[in-house]
Design an enzyme around this catalytic site. Structure first.
Site, PDB file in Angstrom:
ATOM      1  N   ALA A  22     -13.226  10.843  45.165  1.00 55.05           N
ATOM      2  CA  ALA A  22     -14.140   9.920  44.490  1.00 55.05           C
ATOM      3  C   ALA A  22     -14.754   8.867  45.412  1.00 55.05           C
ATOM      4  O   ALA A  22     -15.974   8.713  45.468  1.00 55.05           O
ATOM      5  CB  ALA A  22     -13.409   9.234  43.339  1.00 55.05           C
ATOM      6  N   ARG A  31     -28.808   8.504  48.374  1.00 53.90           N
ATOM      7  CA  ARG A  31     -29.855   8.097  47.428  1.00 53.90           C
ATOM      8  C   ARG A  31     -30.842   7.144  48.075  1.00 53.90           C
ATOM      9  O   ARG A  31     -31.997   7.056  47.679  1.00 53.90           O
ATOM     10  CB  ARG A  31     -29.241   7.378  46.208  1.00 53.90           C
ATOM     11  CG  ARG A  31     -28.782   8.326  45.123  1.00 53.90           C
ATOM     12  CD  ARG A  31     -28.271   7.554  43.926  1.00 53.90           C
ATOM     13  NE  ARG A  31     -29.321   6.781  43.253  1.00 53.90           N
ATOM     14  CZ  ARG A  31     -29.098   5.985  42.206  1.00 53.90           C
ATOM     15  NH1 ARG A  31     -27.875   5.874  41.709  1.00 53.90           N
ATOM     16  NH2 ARG A  31     -30.080   5.306  41.648  1.00 53.90           N
ATOM     17  N   CYS A  65      -6.587  12.136  37.729  1.00 50.23           N
ATOM     18  CA  CYS A  65      -6.075  11.607  36.460  1.00 50.23           C
ATOM     19  C   CYS A  65      -6.015  12.682  35.390  1.00 50.23           C
ATOM     20  O   CYS A  65      -5.354  12.516  34.371  1.00 50.23           O
ATOM     21  CB  CYS A  65      -6.972  10.492  35.942  1.00 50.23           C
ATOM     22  SG  CYS A  65      -7.639   9.441  37.225  1.00 50.23           S
TER      23      CYS A  65
END
Lengths: 450, 450
Positions: free
Chosen positions: A13, A24, A47
């Site tokens: 992540a 971006r 998770c």
């Protein structure tokens, strides 16, 4: 000036959020991005592993937000199975799979590694951490071999979730916890509610029990030895928490914070006693954060922080401006039909931070008492003496309970007093809340306690 | 000095909260409390009427929080069926059922009355407001007579809820709304989602339609006449909103605010151009509140405000200190499986208040996308241009959606910017949220829009 080269260590992540945000803002002509992931998967939800193991979700595919091919399409090179083994800050290079790659910017997002006590040191079949998707896959494969009994060591969030998952799979599960309660991040009275619920599920919960070692047979685990007896087990899950994976950073001479994790500035630049380490960024479970209530540095490895920190690093690398001010200790979990949530400081943490405080606990319901589906909910607040500042909140309920923690979280974030909170204009309708929402009732009671 | 005499006009949430809080602070030896309620019931949840009519909850008993006998036990005299018809401020008396009662403190909590347009002026059987428990009981009795077709006039919260309730009872239901959308308190694009859902329920929704009159037959309603045709109906529900019930106050010379409701100070003391009216308090649907985002006076008749204001008045009457600073326009409702929520200002309200703003709408899910039960949710934010202050939020979703408005509500209350909101430490776990909660995704998008 040629292209700027960004290397990302760790493809989960934090690292991939940084890569995506930088991309971006800067096209491939300006910025070359290469990410190295030592495992097999990128950008996944660790998770979700308990739910995969428990059979509620399919894995590993469903737990992967974006795979290497998808990143490649947006101009981010990702190499899985590539472990960075050295960082040369002077030469601005990393060593990976034996070769050398140079960088202008480095994002260190190596995550965390499960704590493995000395007694778990000898690798034995059937002993698993639950940190990476690879861990989950290995556990799944082991369980597919047909197992009967599991011992989960450590009754924190992941331990409790894994105990339920294994029980759901049909195993006999024992959950062992050294302290006196499951979920030691909440107060003992709230933890007792969790203990009741875990036991009602049919899980054998043993608190106040210390693990001393593992017994193996033919290279496989066969039992867990504790100070309270030997527990047979053909699968053992370690839920003892994690530590920041900073060995590589440390070896490279990057400064570590007091928690052993990498300290950063608000923009996720690695910082030490001599200031910012130019061009080196860190994000995710390997970093240290500021706890905004205690004011102290903390290590809080959670996907939600990793995503935010990665995003902030990537925006700044891309020439934008973003900050990650810190955390307030919000966490929620689901244990079968029980919802557990906390934010801010627990009583123990408030005491350790030097606060004097009052507590207030209320019983209420998720919906208007007369509305179908109304079930009890317990809310506990911790407020600073004299000032009335909300320091922390804990919730244990059955449904529509846990996410109420967000109202408290935003209140803690904004340094509200419990008295001011009693006036909050929260959503009311019979299907969603009593006319006094449990949040408000708790604030009233805390105000009375002051 | 003898006992202080407190008279309360209106035995619902606001009045009885005031009475209860005053009683908690002052014993019967110091304070005599008498409440007059013109209806039959005290302290009830009018918000529960649609669920009673729809058969989801039993009534009226279940909707009554405390009855007169219970109040009496705690030393509060309540007289139902007693209408106060006059207030003499100079003599400090009220006239009730023909006799005169004197007071030292007066709490005016007469609530609101449903707006009845001129065409609804002639009483006809089968036409109902939904303001009091008595209204609900009358409607129930009428429905028990066996009815086929209903027309609900006005598609605000109560109108939509009643339409669903009547449909659930098996009636053919037409919902008529003068404006272009149901729930005109949310933006048209969000209202369109509600319109779709209402129609899918099988309710005939007619927007942009003005009611011109009722047709009756034998003293009973038989049809609703609109500018778009005649709609047969053997029951008509008026959901046209309410106005503050202040005629009695006005006649007594109490000053009214610009909204026609009673204006008060922060402690719920009635105030006018000449300052506080000594010893006269007001709370609930008959009062004017400050909208904390627009800064303007507003009339927002909701049970949650009534309870808070009553409590504040009672604490102050009892010699304590409490304030009701105002509202921020939070409201939520459930329409079958649709959840709708708002807080702060809508686009129209923001414009009317003089704000320049950007909006951002995002589609997300209530849970991690891979988790069972994940369903879509739409979140729209309104943020002030340049400053980025969150001015308002709206949510339409299917489950675990509406109460997310509370996080926005606390953020609006604390004057957060959408950019600061992106850093909020909200609860994350796969059963409760994607790793970026919809609240955070919306804040990010609003930040990008600035």
């Amino acid at each position: 000036m040629g292209r700027v080269r960004l290397i990302v260590i760790g493809g989960d992540a934090a690292g991939m959020s940084a890569a995506s945000q930088a991309r971006r803002r800067l096209g491939s002509g300006d910025l070359k991005i290469t990410a190295f992931e030592r495992g097999e998967y990128t950008s996944y939800s660790a998770c979700g592993i308990p739910y995969w193991v428990g059979g509620l979700v399919d894995g590993p595919g469903d737990l992967i937000a974006r795979d290497p091919a998808t990143f490649r399409e947006s101009g981010i090179e990702v190499h899985t199975g590539h472990e960075v083994t050295g960082i040369d800050l002077a030469a601005r290079t990393v060593t990976v799979n034996g070769r050398t790659e140079s960088f202008d910017h480095l994002v260190y997002a190596a995550g965390a590694t499960p704590i493995r006590p000395p007694w778990a040191g000898t690798p034995a079949g059937g002993v698993f951490g639950v940190q990476t998707l690879g861990d989950g896959a290995a556990l799944q494969q082991w369980l597919d071999g047909g197992r009967d009994s599991a011992v989960v060591i450590g009754a924190g969030y992941i331990g409790v979730e894994m105990a339920e998952a294994l029980q759901r799979r049909g195993l006999r599960v024992t959950l062992v916890e050294r302290s006196g309660q499951p979920m030691s991040t909440i107060d003992p009275d709230m933890g007792a509610l969790v203990a009741d619920s875990v036991r009602k599920l049919g899980i054998e919960l043993r608190t106040g029990v210390t693990v001393q070692g593992l017994e193996t047979s033919g290279g496989r685990v066969s039992a867990v030895v504790t100070d309270d007896g030997v527990l047979p087990a053909d699968v053992v899950v370690l839920g003892l928490g994690v530590r920041p994976n900073t060995a590589l950073a440390d070896a490279a001479g990057l400064p570590l914070g007091v928690t052993g994790a990498l300290a950063t500035d608000l923009g996720q630049r690695v910082t030490g006693p001599d200031g910012i380490v130019e061009g080196v960024w860190a994000a995710g479970d390997c970093t240290q954060v500021t706890h905004l209530v205690s004011g102290r540095p903390a290590h809080v490895p959670l996907g939600t922080h990793a995503n935010k920190q990665g995003r902030v690093a990537g925006i700044n690398i891309g020439g934008g401006y973003a900050t990650f001010p810190g955390v307030i200790g919000t966490a929620i979990t689901k244990i079968c039909d029980l919802e557990v949530a906390r934010t801010g400081l627990s009583s123990k943490e408030a005491e350790a931070a030097g606060f004097r405080f009052v507590t207030a606990t209320v019983e209420s319901t998720n919906r208007a008492g007369y509305f179908p589906g109304a079930v009890p909910m317990t809310v506990k607040l911790i407020a600073e003496k004299d000032t009335g500042l909300l320091l922390g909140a804990q919730i244990v309920g059955r449904t529509e309970a846990a996410k109420r923690i967000d109202a408290f979280a935003v209140a803690v974030w904004n340094r509200m007093t419990v008295t001011e909170m009693t006036a909050l204009d929260l959503g009311y309708a019979p299907p969603y809340a009593p006319v006094w929402d449990p949040v408000l009732i708790a604030a009233r009671k805390a105000g009375d306690a002051l």
